[in-house]
Structures are given as C-alpha cells and as structure tokens.
Design a protein around this motif. Sequence first.
Motif, PDB file in Angstrom:
ATOM      1  N   UNK A 100       0.833  -1.203   0.000  1.00  0.00           N
ATOM      2  CA  UNK A 100       0.000   0.000   0.000  1.00  0.00           C
ATOM      3  C   UNK A 100       0.868   1.253   0.000  1.00  0.00           C
ATOM      4  N   UNK A 101       0.353   2.311  -0.632  1.00  0.00           N
ATOM      5  CA  UNK A 101       1.040   3.603  -0.595  1.00  0.00           C
ATOM      6  C   UNK A 101       0.237   4.539   0.307  1.00  0.00           C
ATOM      7  N   UNK A 102       0.925   5.447   1.021  1.00  0.00           N
ATOM      8  CA  UNK A 102       0.199   6.393   1.865  1.00  0.00           C
ATOM      9  C   UNK A 102      -0.901   7.127   1.078  1.00  0.00           C
ATOM     10  N   UNK A 103      -2.102   7.208   1.690  1.00  0.00           N
ATOM     11  CA  UNK A 103      -3.317   7.824   1.114  1.00  0.00           C
ATOM     12  C   UNK A 103      -3.801   7.107  -0.152  1.00  0.00           C
ATOM     13  N   UNK A 104      -3.263   5.920  -0.396  1.00  0.00           N
ATOM     14  CA  UNK A 104      -3.687   5.183  -1.586  1.00  0.00           C
ATOM     15  C   UNK A 104      -4.696   4.089  -1.269  1.00  0.00           C
ATOM     16  N   UNK A 105      -5.310   4.171  -0.096  1.00  0.00           N
ATOM     17  CA  UNK A 105      -6.252   3.114   0.314  1.00  0.00           C
ATOM     18  C   UNK A 105      -7.173   3.657   1.410  1.00  0.00           C
ATOM     19  N   UNK A 144     -13.465  -1.025   9.368  1.00  0.00           N
ATOM     20  CA  UNK A 144     -13.700  -2.000  10.440  1.00  0.00           C
ATOM     21  C   UNK A 144     -15.199  -2.050  10.699  1.00  0.00           C
ATOM     22  N   UNK A 145     -15.665  -3.224  11.089  1.00  0.00           N
ATOM     23  CA  UNK A 145     -17.109  -3.453  11.203  1.00  0.00           C
ATOM     24  C   UNK A 145     -17.337  -4.609  12.159  1.00  0.00           C
ATOM     25  N   UNK A 146     -18.015  -4.358  13.268  1.00  0.00           N
ATOM     26  CA  UNK A 146     -18.315  -5.498  14.145  1.00  0.00           C
ATOM     27  C   UNK A 146     -19.558  -5.312  15.009  1.00  0.00           C
ATOM     28  N   UNK A 147     -20.181  -4.109  14.988  1.00  0.00           N
ATOM     29  CA  UNK A 147     -21.354  -3.893  15.846  1.00  0.00           C
ATOM     30  C   UNK A 147     -22.478  -4.841  15.448  1.00  0.00           C
ATOM     31  N   UNK A 148     -23.146  -5.446  16.431  1.00  0.00           N
ATOM     32  CA  UNK A 148     -24.290  -6.314  16.115  1.00  0.00           C
ATOM     33  C   UNK A 148     -25.290  -5.633  15.184  1.00  0.00           C
ATOM     34  N   UNK A 149     -25.565  -4.323  15.400  1.00  0.00           N
ATOM     35  CA  UNK A 149     -26.577  -3.653  14.564  1.00  0.00           C
ATOM     36  C   UNK A 149     -26.165  -3.603  13.094  1.00  0.00           C
ATOM     37  N   UNK A 171     -13.323   3.098  -6.251  1.00  0.00           N
ATOM     38  CA  UNK A 171     -12.546   4.348  -6.297  1.00  0.00           C
ATOM     39  C   UNK A 171     -11.139   4.114  -5.767  1.00  0.00           C
ATOM     40  N   UNK A 172     -11.057   3.478  -4.596  1.00  0.00           N
ATOM     41  CA  UNK A 172      -9.760   3.268  -3.942  1.00  0.00           C
ATOM     42  C   UNK A 172      -9.906   1.997  -3.116  1.00  0.00           C
ATOM     43  N   UNK A 173      -8.880   1.157  -3.141  1.00  0.00           N
ATOM     44  CA  UNK A 173      -9.045  -0.123  -2.440  1.00  0.00           C
ATOM     45  C   UNK A 173      -9.325   0.077  -0.949  1.00  0.00           C
ATOM     46  N   UNK A 174     -10.049  -0.882  -0.394  1.00  0.00           N
ATOM     47  CA  UNK A 174     -10.467  -0.826   1.010  1.00  0.00           C
ATOM     48  C   UNK A 174      -9.821  -2.002   1.740  1.00  0.00           C
ATOM     49  N   UNK A 175      -9.016  -1.693   2.763  1.00  0.00           N
ATOM     50  CA  UNK A 175      -8.387  -2.754   3.557  1.00  0.00           C
ATOM     51  C   UNK A 175      -9.280  -3.010   4.762  1.00  0.00           C
ATOM     52  N   UNK A 176      -9.622  -4.265   4.977  1.00  0.00           N
ATOM     53  CA  UNK A 176     -10.639  -4.630   5.967  1.00  0.00           C
ATOM     54  C   UNK A 176     -10.097  -5.690   6.932  1.00  0.00           C
ATOM     55  N   UNK A 177      -9.467  -5.236   8.033  1.00  0.00           N
ATOM     56  CA  UNK A 177      -9.068  -6.216   9.051  1.00  0.00           C
ATOM     57  C   UNK A 177     -10.330  -6.717   9.742  1.00  0.00           C
ATOM     58  N   UNK A 178     -10.602  -7.986   9.607  1.00  0.00           N
ATOM     59  CA  UNK A 178     -11.957  -8.440   9.949  1.00  0.00           C
ATOM     60  C   UNK A 178     -12.029  -9.060  11.347  1.00  0.00           C
ATOM     61  N   UNK A 179     -12.978  -8.559  12.113  1.00  0.00           N
ATOM     62  CA  UNK A 179     -13.249  -9.023  13.484  1.00  0.00           C
ATOM     63  C   UNK A 179     -13.839 -10.436  13.413  1.00  0.00           C
ATOM     64  N   UNK A 184     -11.804  -4.830  -2.378  1.00  0.00           N
ATOM     65  CA  UNK A 184     -11.905  -5.011  -0.919  1.00  0.00           C
ATOM     66  C   UNK A 184     -10.925  -6.099  -0.491  1.00  0.00           C
ATOM     67  N   UNK A 185     -10.046  -5.758   0.443  1.00  0.00           N
ATOM     68  CA  UNK A 185      -9.026  -6.737   0.870  1.00  0.00           C
ATOM     69  C   UNK A 185      -9.221  -7.121   2.316  1.00  0.00           C
ATOM     70  N   UNK A 186      -9.645  -8.347   2.525  1.00  0.00           N
ATOM     71  CA  UNK A 186      -9.797  -8.849   3.886  1.00  0.00           C
ATOM     72  C   UNK A 186      -8.439  -9.245   4.438  1.00  0.00           C
ATOM     73  N   UNK A 187      -8.144  -8.776   5.643  1.00  0.00           N
ATOM     74  CA  UNK A 187      -6.930  -9.239   6.330  1.00  0.00           C
ATOM     75  C   UNK A 187      -7.325  -9.622   7.760  1.00  0.00           C
ATOM     76  N   UNK A 188      -6.476 -10.405   8.382  1.00  0.00           N
ATOM     77  CA  UNK A 188      -6.727 -10.809   9.769  1.00  0.00           C
ATOM     78  C   UNK A 188      -6.670  -9.569  10.665  1.00  0.00           C
TER      79      UNK A 188
END
Length: 363
Positions: A195-200, A204-209, A230-238, A260-264
């Motif tokens: 990743x490049x700075x400001x390039x992504x 994060x998402x975990x609320x029951x609602x 528009x710009x890739x989304x890094x998603x460290x997934x709960x 969309x990139x899922x990561x631990x």
Amino acid sequence: MPRIINICGARPNFMKIAPLMRAYRGHPNIVPLIVHTGQHYDANMSEVFFRQLGIPEPDLNLEVGSGSHAQQTAQIMSRFEPVVQQHRPDWVLVVGDVNSTIACALVATKLGVRVAHVEAGLRSFDRGMPEEINRLLTDAISDLLLVSEPSGLENLRREGVAAERVHFVGNVMIDTLRFSLEHARRTRVLDALGLAPRGYNVLTLHRPSNVDDPLVFGRLLDALERISADLQVVFPIHPRTRANLARLGLQPRLDALRGLRLVEPLGYLEFLRLMADAAVVLTDSGGIQEETTILGVWCLTLRENTERPVTLTSGTNTLVGTDPQRIVAAYERCRKTPLGEPRVPEKWDGRAAERIAELLAKM
Ligand code: UD1
C-alpha cells in the motif's frame, strides 16, 4: 497504600490499561494488579496488545471466553468475586463499556470495594446497543467517574451524579496513541500489504446492529462496492464479522468486490500505521473515531449516533449511518476536501493516565 485491581477483557480495553500501568510507576504507594477476564482470547485480539504496548502479564486470567451476554457477564462475575474476596483491594478500576466492565464493577461494589470508571459519562442515547447499557449501569455504581470529553461531564450532571465523584481527566486511549505513533510509523505493514500512503481506505465493522442483520450488512456492501471501485479498502476483519459473513450467506458478495481486501485483525501498531496513512477510515468502532480525530484522518462512522460527540465537533468524524447513498456522498466529499491540521480536544494531550494515577494515589 491503595491496592488497585485493573480490569481488562476485550480488545479496546488493552490500550486504555497500558498508560495507567506506566503512570502507576510514578506512585510507589499504588499497588496495581491486572485481571484479564478472558472475554477476548485469540492471540491477535489480546496477547499482541500486551506485547506491543508493554503491558505487564496479567496477574490473573479468568478465562471466561465467549457466550451470550448473560452467560459471559455471569461467568465473569462468578469468577471475579472470589478474586476480590481474596485480594481485598481498595479499588477496582474498570475501563470502557464492554461486558467485562459492568460485570467486574457490579461484583466490586456489592463487596463494598470502590469502583473507578475510566471513560465515564459517554452516552449514545441508544439503548439498543449493549455498550450503552454497560455504560449507564457502570456509571450508576461507580465511586469515581473519570471523564474523557466534555459531553461526559454534561451527561453525568444531567443524570444527577454528585460533582465530587466526577473528574475530567482526558482520554487514556489517546495517551497510548501519542506514546506509540513513532513506533507505529516504523512498522512495515504498508509494504507488507503493498500500500502507498493515502492510496487506500480502511474499514472495520463489528457492531451487532451492522453485522447481524443481512439487510443492513448488505446495504453496507452496496456502499463498499462503490467506494472500493474508487480506492481499495483494507478490511481487518473481526471474528464475529467473519462468522456472520458465512452464516448470513454474504461471503460470495464480498469475494466479488475486487477492491476489498480482507486481512486478519492487526496488532495495535500495525493498525495505527494503517489508519495514520489512510485516505478515509470507515468504521463502527468507538475508539477509532477518537484516534482518527488525533491523526487528522477522515472518519466516516457507519452508525446513526455516537457516544463521542467531540469527534464530530472538534474532529474529523462524520456520522453516515447505513444508507449507501449517504455513505458514498460523504465519502466523495472527504475525497475532495484536503485534510487540515488536526484539532485536539481538551485534555487529549497524552497525560490522562497520569492525572488518574495522581487522583487514585491521594484517595
Ligand atoms: C466486544 C465489546 C464491544 C467492543 C468489541 C471490540 C461487549 C458487549 N462488546 O464485542 O464493545 O467494541 O469487543 O472487539 O463487551 N471471538 C473470537 N475470538 C476472541 C473474541 C471473540 O473469535 O478472542 C468471537 C466469538 O465468536 C464471540 C464473538 O467474537 O462470540 C463476539 O465476542 P464478544 O466478546 O462477545 O463481543 P465483541 O463483538 O468482540
């Protein structure tokens, strides 16, 4: 010689306990113990934070693990009660709004041990959130209410809490951010993820609602489809979000989103670096609204309310709910608006834990 049992249990607790443990060292009359409830137990949800933040090993781990709210809260209570009876502390200090917070506060107060609540007074005014119930109840039984932002003072005053129990000390989570930022900038997480700075963007998402209802989660995916184009989304997934994707049958939709990139789940330092250099952070977390405010990075909060309104009035945060059009419109506004110098809410100066230790040493 105040003996203080410090409670932590879930991921957002660890960065709040870390600066307190450091601040206690300046007060040799304070004898601190750490009790980990075991609410979070995966290495990447717990142990990594102790290591990276230099938190001493817990003196005790109650190893409660996961369960329904009632089961988890009850398990913590029944395992914590004998600990309080054995150690007879002067204080039990709890932080934040998780199940471990209310469970341990309730045990302590019924055994006649004083309770200090760090991050008191925050209110989302949404009783559908388990954290709001935990906040209201913990504040109602705490002897010392340690407030992080002006809205907390106002809420407690309105609820009729005696002014002498309330102290505006600032934000311990920001103590940890300031202490760790340089270290975080030296991590290799951007290189490792290419990743490049400001390039992504970061998500994060975990609320029951947001993640328990397939309709709501589906609407969020609609928005993410547009944003990740528009710009890739890094998603460290709960872990609970990961489990729900499978259970609700949404995994294929997510897999189809190329951007969309899922990561631990990441360590504290890696995640801080990731946020600091992001274009936009999308989240339903409480703490991340505060951290982006200090980092001066755009934050879009995927909720209708926040218990941290100072991040809206003096920060970079915007409430965008879960309507895809509204989320995308706000995202586009952020992308067009250059970031200014971060504004710092009062007492978010990196010294909140020192103020707390000073108060406790005198009591
Ligand atoms: C808890 C807090 C929430 C906080 C969040 C941060 C409450 C009511 N909620 O929510 O306020 O924002 O932590 O992460 O206390 N799990 C694992 N490994 C773990 C921990 C959990 O796999 O180490 C999974 C389990 O399937 C578990 C689920 O995550 O059932 C939920 O964990 P739980 O602690 O009940 O609540 P969180 O959603 O993490």
